[in-house]
Design an enzyme around this catalytic site. Structure first.
Site, PDB file in Angstrom:
ATOM      1  N   SER A  43       0.794  -1.227   0.000  1.00 31.59           N
ATOM      2  CA  SER A  43       0.000   0.000   0.000  1.00 31.59           C
ATOM      3  C   SER A  43       0.829   1.281   0.000  1.00 31.59           C
ATOM      4  CB  SER A  43      -0.945   0.011   1.212  1.00 31.59           C
ATOM      5  OG  SER A  43      -0.223  -0.209   2.409  1.00 31.59           O
ATOM      6  N   HIS A  95      -0.179   4.414   7.229  1.00 27.13           N
ATOM      7  CA  HIS A  95       0.382   5.083   6.058  1.00 27.13           C
ATOM      8  C   HIS A  95       0.754   6.539   6.332  1.00 27.13           C
ATOM      9  CE1 HIS A  95      -2.420   1.868   4.654  1.00 27.13           C
ATOM     10  NE2 HIS A  95      -1.296   1.506   4.059  1.00 27.13           N
ATOM     11  N   ASP A  99      -3.217   7.667   8.270  1.00 28.60           N
ATOM     12  CA  ASP A  99      -4.090   6.715   8.954  1.00 28.60           C
ATOM     13  C   ASP A  99      -3.231   5.821   9.843  1.00 28.60           C
ATOM     14  OD1 ASP A  99      -2.957   4.771   7.318  1.00 28.60           O
ATOM     15  OD2 ASP A  99      -4.733   4.482   6.073  1.00 28.60           O
TER      16      ASP A  99
END
Length: 361
Positions: A39, A328, A325
């Site tokens: 991600s 990340h 978040d």
């Protein structure tokens, strides 16, 4: 008079043709960028999958793109900034139906992906599948450009990797049920083995320049602090993940040195994301942040709940935060990491930074 006009016309034709050739050469002289990982590198591949692991809703993307693109941040990711530094456009996700031009590279990364096929299986594009997509891309380039031009493009290209965190989070949080027989060292060896297999395959297909980030201090992310609080009644980092990240980073350093000895023309850059992230977690104010342990967007302790990010739970100014978040970074943090990768000193990125690496023949 007629002869003079024809002579002038011929001159302008030659000049125009030479400018076209020069422009064409310039457009193909840049280094393409092929991106693999999870991600931290995914710019939207998971948008085109049936999976719950997505960042395709606001406030993700709000700061820079003004809408959600699938990037797990409020704006751009590290590969976006690296593309900019290399004078390339934003590199698109492989699965986007709009892809029709591959000469600048492609992004194969997928949120949730690991080096191991069984990590988040069925919900993400693992490294092995990402590699198969790259093989399809090479075949497409061979048809479009011819084998000689494709060989040149692939040898000049940069192959970026940031992968492994999801493997170790899975191992640490599901050890007794899914991975009961592995020791830490055995598990790390398996992850590194899969990664080096992928590198060797890309090298066999013509890749020569590789850019790596080691693993950041994932155990001290808001998500794992919150998880440690819930599972172990702890108030700090999840030490098991930190230990695994440290073991991985040592093994990665050794593996890259071995590959450099054994693979012809193999050159690499290895960014110490662990040191850079740990510094910013522990001393956020030194780097322009107000908060290094709590996320901008989320719910629960440390705002670490990964499913809790929404417009209602987002902070007012993401630039104040290291984490957007639970896992990340914010766009601001991504820019700082990318800048270190691109032009950082030898104490943080070695043996070359990316700017120097791309100049290597």
């Amino acid at each position: 008079m007629e002869s003079e006009r024809f002579s002038n016309f011929s001159f302008f034709l030659v000049l125009f043709a030479s400018l076209l050739v020069a422009a064409s050469c310039r457009s193909h002289s840049r280094n393409a960028l092929f991106i693999f990982g999870g991600s931290w590198n995914d710019v939207g591949n998971n948008n085109y999958m049936e999976t719950a692991i997505k960042a395709n809703f606001l406030p993700y993307g709000k700061t820079f793109f003004k809408n959600a693109t699938g990037r797990a941040s409020n704006g751009r990711l590290v590969p976006d900034f690296i593309a900019g530094f290399a004078k390339l456009p934003l590199i698109p996700p492989y699965l986007s139906p709009d892809n029709n031009e591959f000469i600048n590279g492609l992004n194969f990364a997928s949120a949730g992906a690991g080096a191991l096929t069984e990590t988040n299986v069925g919900m993400t594009i693992g490294l092995k599948t990402q590699l198969s997509f790259f093989k399809f891309t090479k075949n497409h380039l061979n048809v479009k450009l011819g084998e000689a031009k494709t060989k040149t493009l692939l040898s000049r290209a940069l192959y970026m990797f940031n992968i492994g965190s999801n493997d170790y989070i899975t191992f640490a949080t599901h050890k007794t049920t899914e991975h009961p027989s592995y020791t830490r060292e055995e598990y790390v060896k398996t992850v590194i083995g899969n990664l080096t297999d992928a590198i060797q395959e890309i090298h066999n297909m013509g890749g020569r320049k590789f850019g790596f980030s080691n693993l950041g201090d994932v155990g001290c992310s808001p998500f794992l602090r919150a998880l440690n609080n819930a599972k172990n009644n702890g108030s700090g980092c999840m030490d098991e993940v930190t230990i695994l990240a440290e073991l991985h980073n040592k093994a990665l350093t050794k593996a890259l040195r071995k590959l450099q000895r054994n693979l012809e023309g193999f050159k690499y850059s290895n960014f110490d994301l662990y040191a850079a992230s740990r510094e910013r977690i522990n001393h956020p104010a030194r780097y322009g942040f107000k908060e290094g342990k709590v996320a901008c967007c989320g719910t629960g302790p440390y705002k670490g709940n990964l499913t809790g990010c929404s417009p209602k739970t987002a902070c007012e100014n993401a630039n104040d935060y290291l984490f957007f978040d639970g896992v990340h970074p914010t766009e601001k943090a991504n820019y700082q990491y990318a800048k270190l990768m691109w032009s950082g000193r030898a104490d943080i990125v070695k043996p070359y930074n990316l700017k120097t690496l791309l100049k290597k023949i």
